[in-house]
Structures are given as structure tokens and as C-alpha cells.
Motif scaffolding. Sequence first.
Motif, PDB file in Angstrom:
ATOM      1  N   SER A 100     -86.862 -10.006  57.600  1.00 16.56           N
ATOM      2  CA  SER A 100     -87.231 -11.380  58.289  1.00 16.56           C
ATOM      3  C   SER A 100     -88.615 -11.201  58.941  1.00 16.56           C
ATOM      4  O   SER A 100     -89.311 -12.334  59.018  1.00 16.56           O
ATOM      5  CB  SER A 100     -86.188 -11.730  59.367  1.00 16.56           C
ATOM      6  OG  SER A 100     -86.341 -12.687  59.969  1.00 16.56           O
ATOM      7  N   SER A 108     -83.105 -13.999  56.353  1.00 16.84           N
ATOM      8  CA  SER A 108     -82.907 -12.911  55.522  1.00 16.84           C
ATOM      9  C   SER A 108     -81.505 -13.032  55.181  1.00 16.84           C
ATOM     10  O   SER A 108     -80.788 -12.808  56.254  1.00 16.84           O
ATOM     11  CB  SER A 108     -83.526 -11.574  55.742  1.00 16.84           C
ATOM     12  OG  SER A 108     -83.298 -11.126  56.931  1.00 16.84           O
ATOM     13  N   LEU A 220     -84.948 -14.290  50.996  1.00 18.54           N
ATOM     14  CA  LEU A 220     -85.397 -15.221  52.053  1.00 18.54           C
ATOM     15  C   LEU A 220     -85.019 -16.693  51.508  1.00 18.54           C
ATOM     16  O   LEU A 220     -85.100 -16.736  50.395  1.00 18.54           O
ATOM     17  CB  LEU A 220     -86.583 -14.948  52.416  1.00 18.54           C
ATOM     18  CG  LEU A 220     -87.325 -13.385  52.576  1.00 18.54           C
ATOM     19  CD1 LEU A 220     -88.887 -13.525  52.627  1.00 18.54           C
ATOM     20  CD2 LEU A 220     -86.995 -13.158  53.950  1.00 18.54           C
ATOM     21  N   VAL A 239     -89.626  -8.443  49.686  1.00 14.60           N
ATOM     22  CA  VAL A 239     -88.064  -8.584  49.222  1.00 14.60           C
ATOM     23  C   VAL A 239     -87.697  -7.387  48.252  1.00 14.60           C
ATOM     24  O   VAL A 239     -86.720  -6.783  48.431  1.00 14.60           O
ATOM     25  CB  VAL A 239     -87.759  -9.951  48.580  1.00 14.60           C
ATOM     26  CG1 VAL A 239     -86.371  -9.966  48.135  1.00 14.60           C
ATOM     27  CG2 VAL A 239     -87.954 -11.045  49.667  1.00 14.60           C
TER      28      VAL A 239
END
Length: 256
Positions: A100, A108, A220, A239
Motif C-alpha cells: 500500500s 492492498s 491493488l 505487486v
Amino acid sequence: MQQNPGEGGEGVRSVLRALDLLALFDETHRSRTVRELIDATGLPKSTVVRLVATLEQRGLLWTRGDGRLAPGAGMLRWAQLAQDAWQLPAEAVECLRNLSEESGGESSRIYIRQGVSRLCVAQHEGTQQLRHVVRIGEAMPLWAGASGHVLLAGSSPEDLRGVAAAAGRGSDFEPVLAERVRHAEEQGWAVSHGEREDGVSAVAAPVTDSSGRAAAAVGLGGPTSRFTRERVEAFIPVVMNVAKQLSKLQFIGGRS
């Protein structure tokens, strides 16, 4: 004693109906009347009364003093077990928080598959004022969104056909979904814009089990206005890195 197919079918039907009754209790409907259950399910009164009585005997429903039904104390045992199984280890919590922060404050989340749905089992709320709200345990369609594409990677054609059918978008949607899933599998990540809800975008990557299969998806999510091509390109490696870290923890579904 061997059970005939008819008895087995009726038994399964009763279980499904009982679960459907329990599913009618949520944050906005913490108690229900029998009439509300009848109206919501469309089942005969005798059937609902019988199911309610059985659930009460098992402690899964409870009749309050005012006559309204509420989840029973027997649920507490299952709730505690679920809490223990899905409570993130500290390392995983840190991964979501870092994801995040490194994304500039986007939310997230971790999703798992359940039938033709995906469920959010953990999240770290972002710091952006405008953000997409998702509740823990909330079921979302598997056919829509980056996390869904990731969770479907490696699925058989029959499996994809069933998920596509659940979307209710006609036969033309099956090849569209198959292509999205193929891209997710080849790239190791997925991006979506407005598939489930207009104005909502997401980036996701697989959290794999010991066999290398996608046990969950981490990603996300937020307003499409912030998920520009440039930002998405920056999100993807972050990610994917977090997904690798989470995969090493092997925590999905509990560790004992």
C-alpha cells in the motif's frame, strides 16, 4: 446402508437451503423474522420452519425474546476457527502494508477463490481519500477483475466455461474471459479496468502454494482515474514482488 440417489439429492438440497437461510443474515440484517426468511427465499412456510428448527437445535440460529431470529452461539466456534485459519501472520500483514505504501497509498488486498466467486480475506486500507471499499469476506464475481483472472490461471476449459456462464453475459463472453486468463497466466500478473464496476481498476499477481498453483491473489485496487498506464506500469513489479514474498510464507488457509 446404501443411500439411493433420490435421498442423496434431497439431503444436499436441504443443506443448500439451510446455508441460503444463514446467508440472509449480514451486517444490515443482524436479525430476521420467519416471514422475512420465507419472503426472501420463496420457500414454503413449512420448509422454512423445519430448517429453522434444525438450525436452532444445532445452535446456528437462536430465537430472541422478541421472536426474531439471530445467529446462534454455536456460530462462535466456527467463527473462532475461521479467524485462526485466516488471520494473517505478522510477515504477511507487513507485506500488505508495504504494498500500500509503495503504491502511494492505494488499498492492498488478498483474494481467494470460492466456487465462481472470489473472497477478500485480508486488506490494508489505503490512505487516499477516494478509495474503493471492500469488506472482508465479501464475495465478488470470479469472472471480473484482475484478481479473478489470476485465480483462474491454469483452469480447464470446462471450469472457465462454468465461470463464464455465471457471468450471464452470453456465449460470446467465454472466449473473452479465456483470453484474459491466458494473458494473466503468461504474464504472471493481470490488470483490469471497470470490469466489475465502472471507475474501478486493479492490478494483481498470484500467491502460489507449494505446488506452484495460485492459492490466492494479491493486488491493488482503486479509482480508474489513478490507475493510469504509467502508474500501472510502476505498480506491476511491486505487486509481483509482494506476491513472491507472500508465496514463501505458505499461510493461505492456516499453517496448522
